[in-house]
Design an enzyme around this catalytic site. Structure first.
Site, PDB file in Angstrom:
ATOM      1  N   SER A 136       6.952   3.017 -19.154  1.00  0.00           N
ATOM      2  CA  SER A 136       5.810   3.778 -18.632  1.00  0.00           C
ATOM      3  C   SER A 136       5.702   5.174 -19.250  1.00  0.00           C
ATOM      4  CB  SER A 136       5.967   3.907 -17.119  1.00  0.00           C
ATOM      5  OG  SER A 136       5.142   4.924 -16.624  1.00  0.00           O
ATOM      6  N   TYR A 160      -1.199   6.208 -20.425  1.00  0.00           N
ATOM      7  CA  TYR A 160      -2.338   6.682 -19.637  1.00  0.00           C
ATOM      8  C   TYR A 160      -3.103   7.622 -20.544  1.00  0.00           C
ATOM      9  CZ  TYR A 160      -0.281   5.230 -15.122  1.00  0.00           C
ATOM     10  OH  TYR A 160       0.203   4.535 -14.060  1.00  0.00           O
ATOM     11  N   THR A 186      -3.254   1.486 -19.446  1.00  0.00           N
ATOM     12  CA  THR A 186      -3.540   1.233 -18.026  1.00  0.00           C
ATOM     13  C   THR A 186      -4.855   1.913 -17.663  1.00  0.00           C
ATOM     14  OG1 THR A 186      -1.215   1.010 -17.503  1.00  0.00           O
ATOM     15  CG2 THR A 186      -2.666   1.559 -15.670  1.00  0.00           C
ATOM     16  N   LYS A 276      -4.408  -3.078 -19.186  1.00  0.00           N
ATOM     17  CA  LYS A 276      -3.867  -3.431 -17.870  1.00  0.00           C
ATOM     18  C   LYS A 276      -4.661  -2.761 -16.751  1.00  0.00           C
ATOM     19  CE  LYS A 276       0.405  -2.808 -15.179  1.00  0.00           C
ATOM     20  NZ  LYS A 276       0.187  -1.572 -14.404  1.00  0.00           N
ATOM     21  N   HIS A 300      -2.494  -2.671  -9.946  1.00  0.00           N
ATOM     22  CA  HIS A 300      -1.438  -1.667  -9.925  1.00  0.00           C
ATOM     23  C   HIS A 300      -0.496  -1.883  -8.744  1.00  0.00           C
ATOM     24  CE1 HIS A 300      -0.933   2.239 -12.230  1.00  0.00           C
ATOM     25  NE2 HIS A 300       0.038   2.360 -11.351  1.00  0.00           N
TER      26      HIS A 300
HETATM   27  C1  LIG Z   1       7.195   2.234  -8.245  1.00  0.00           C
HETATM   28  C2  LIG Z   1       6.088   1.792  -9.154  1.00  0.00           C
HETATM   29  C3  LIG Z   1       5.692   2.599 -10.211  1.00  0.00           C
HETATM   30  C4  LIG Z   1       4.666   2.180 -11.063  1.00  0.00           C
HETATM   31  N1  LIG Z   1       4.337   2.964 -12.142  1.00  0.00           N
HETATM   32  C5  LIG Z   1       3.409   2.515 -13.035  1.00  0.00           C
HETATM   33  C6  LIG Z   1       3.125   3.246 -14.213  1.00  0.00           C
HETATM   34  O1  LIG Z   1       3.705   4.298 -14.463  1.00  0.00           O
HETATM   35  N2  LIG Z   1       2.195   2.742 -15.056  1.00  0.00           N
HETATM   36  C7  LIG Z   1       1.529   1.560 -14.813  1.00  0.00           C
HETATM   37  O2  LIG Z   1       0.707   1.152 -15.621  1.00  0.00           O
HETATM   38  N3  LIG Z   1       1.801   0.852 -13.704  1.00  0.00           N
HETATM   39  C8  LIG Z   1       2.725   1.275 -12.821  1.00  0.00           C
HETATM   40  N4  LIG Z   1       3.016   0.529 -11.715  1.00  0.00           N
HETATM   41  C9  LIG Z   1       2.343  -0.775 -11.515  1.00  0.00           C
HETATM   42  C10 LIG Z   1       3.138  -1.889 -12.185  1.00  0.00           C
HETATM   43  O3  LIG Z   1       3.088  -1.794 -13.577  1.00  0.00           O
HETATM   44  C11 LIG Z   1       2.608  -3.259 -11.777  1.00  0.00           C
HETATM   45  O4  LIG Z   1       1.228  -3.351 -12.051  1.00  0.00           O
HETATM   46  C12 LIG Z   1       2.841  -3.583 -10.300  1.00  0.00           C
HETATM   47  O5  LIG Z   1       4.112  -3.142  -9.901  1.00  0.00           O
HETATM   48  C13 LIG Z   1       2.707  -5.071 -10.059  1.00  0.00           C
HETATM   49  O6  LIG Z   1       2.844  -5.379  -8.717  1.00  0.00           O
HETATM   50  P1  LIG Z   1       4.232  -5.851  -8.027  1.00  0.00           P
HETATM   51  O7  LIG Z   1       5.040  -4.622  -7.831  1.00  0.00           O
HETATM   52  O8  LIG Z   1       3.797  -6.461  -6.748  1.00  0.00           O
HETATM   53  O9  LIG Z   1       4.893  -6.827  -8.991  1.00  0.00           O
HETATM   54  C14 LIG Z   1       4.024   0.938 -10.831  1.00  0.00           C
HETATM   55  C15 LIG Z   1       4.439   0.138  -9.772  1.00  0.00           C
HETATM   56  C16 LIG Z   1       5.453   0.546  -8.938  1.00  0.00           C
HETATM   57  C17 LIG Z   1       5.877  -0.359  -7.807  1.00  0.00           C
END
Ligand SMILES: Cc1cc2nc3c(=O)[nH]c(=O)nc-3n(C[C@H](O)[C@H](O)[C@H](O)COP(=O)(O)O)c2cc1C
Length: 403
Positions: A136, A160, A186, A276, A300
């Site tokens: 990320s 981002y 994203t 994404k 997300h």
């Molecule tokens: C703690 C956390 C931090 C996240 N940080 C980012 C991020 O920095 N960039 C991003 O594109 N998605 C981020 N996401 C979303 C994840 O990439 C992903 O889309 C999501 O976790 C999928 O759902 P799930 O947790 O139910 O598998 C984050 C998700 C979580 C849980």
């Protein structure tokens, strides 16, 4: 009348089994966790509440996340009987190249806060298990340090788009130089979602030493000890910041970005491009036409818009709309291998998992991430065999019925 006898020692002795004692408490906890939900329970006990809530939580009333998980829970899997499933092959292509399993590690910010081993641990497991990892922009280990920790892992960089475009260009150049294979843009964060658990917990970055957090330290001494005795927690790609994650996102990200900016991105990044955060059929069509190599149907993990569409439900229509013009991946709400199999059967080429591996990380660092992969892999393999399918490509809509 059943005739009874008194059991003799010679009959009892072979039945007595002594379970080997596992002295390492982390190993013991991980061994006893049979599902991702079990890992979540261990994670909850092992980390301070604000850290667990940051990971586990979603936006506003958390309706989006609950709906996504409910759909996986409520769908029906339909087996074909009498198929040869003596060997089951989980290999799946991402961006035209094979991955050992049909799930990859989604990008997650602030990973070193969940466990001090952080992004390096996730990247090493990705390397060992042969699955891809997206680092990320909000990572707490630098692009170069992750590459050094797992030089042979398939690595993608999640971007981002910032108000300051040159900062993004700089990150893309560093990712390219460090051998990252693809860029993942994203697009579901024009502004930050309202993560109310974070606000209620007074969660800040870096963690503030308040009466509440100091009291918490008494109940999670190992976590605090690891935090205070390892490299200070900071966003590796940003200059120092103090405040909530939401404040940071709003300050940095460019809410004026449109699809025309993909041209700018294409000019700065000549490798594969993953978009994404797509949540409608029309947007999927638009980004596929704009040249995305892969699209991730995602909200997300429910951390942005509340009451957003459930990504899994969009899969069949998006598949039909974009055909084979781009790979179609899906995430949000995946908590088991059966969830992954259902997504593939509906027409997704592959999946991403977020919390599933983070619960493992919080439960036991690198070994916990490895355990999460082991659990998911076993579940995918067993579910495929029970459905009568021996290759991912054989899964089809006949294997699943949505409510
Ligand atoms: C703690 C956390 C931090 C996240 N940080 C980012 C991020 O920095 N960039 C991003 O594109 N998605 C981020 N996401 C979303 C994840 O990439 C992903 O889309 C999501 O976790 C999928 O759902 P799930 O947790 O139910 O598998 C984050 C998700 C979580 C849980």
């Amino acid at each position: 009348m059943t005739k009874r006898q008194f059991p003799s020692w010679s009959e009892l002795r072979p039945l007595l089994r002594v379970k080997p004692v596992e002295w390492d408490p982390t190993e013991r906890r991980l061994r006893d966790a049979l599902t991702i939900a079990d890992l979540r329970s261990v994670a909850k006990r092992r980390t301070p509440r604000s850290v667990f809530d940051y990971t586990d939580g979603a936006a506003e009333a958390e309706i989006t996340l609950r709906r996504a998980r409910s759909l996986f829970h409520d769908l029906e899997l339909r087996p074909s009987i009498l198929q040869d499933v003596s060997s089951v092959d989980l290999t799946t292509d991402y961006l035209g190249k094979p991955s050992a399993a049909p799930f990859a590690f989604a990008p997650t910010g602030f990973t070193r806060m969940m466990h001090h081993e952080g992004e390096r641990a996730v990247a090493r497991v990705a390397q060992r298990r042969g699955i891809p990892y997206a680092l990320s922009t909000m990572g707490t280990t630098s692009i170069e340090d992750v590459a050094a920790a797992a030089p042979d892992a398939r690595k993608w960089f999640q971007l981002y788009v910032w108000r300051d475009r040159s900062a993004g260009e700089d990150l893309m150049a560093r990712a390219k130089a460090a051998g990252y294979e693809a860029l993942m843009l994203t697009v579901d964060v024009p502004v930050a979602g309202a993560r109310l658990r974070d606000t209620r917990n007074g969660f800040a970055i870096p963690p503030a030493l308040t009466v509440k957090t100091v009291l918490d330290a008494a109940t999670h001494p190992a976590w605090w000890m690891n935090l205070l005795t390892t490299e200070p927690l900071a966003f590796a790609s940003l200059s120092t910041w103090s405040g909530t994650v939401g404040d940071l996102l709003d300050k940095l990200f460019d809410p004026s970005m449109t699809i025309d900016d993909l041209e700018w991105l294409r000019a700065s990044w000549d490798g594969p491009l993953i978009i994404k955060g797509i949540q409608t059929v029309d947007d999927a069509r638009r980004v596929a036409a704009a040249g995305a190599d892969a699209i991730v149907l995602s909200n997300h993990g429910g951390r942005q818009l509340d009451r957003a569409p459930v990504p899994l439900r969009l899969v069949p229509d998006v598949r039909q709309a974009i055909g084979d013009s781009a790979e179609l991946w899906v995430d949000t709400g995946i908590m088991s291998g059966a969830d992954i199999v259902a997504a593939l059967a509906l027409g997704a080429d592959a999946t991403l998992v977020g919390r599933a591996y983070l619960y493992g990380l919080m439960a036991g660092g690198e070994r916990g991430v490895d355990r999460a992969v082991e659990i998911l892999t076993r579940e995918v393999r067993r579910t495929m065999a029970l459905l009568g399918v021996s290759r991912v490509g054989e899964l089809g809509p006949q294997h699943v019925r949505l409510p």
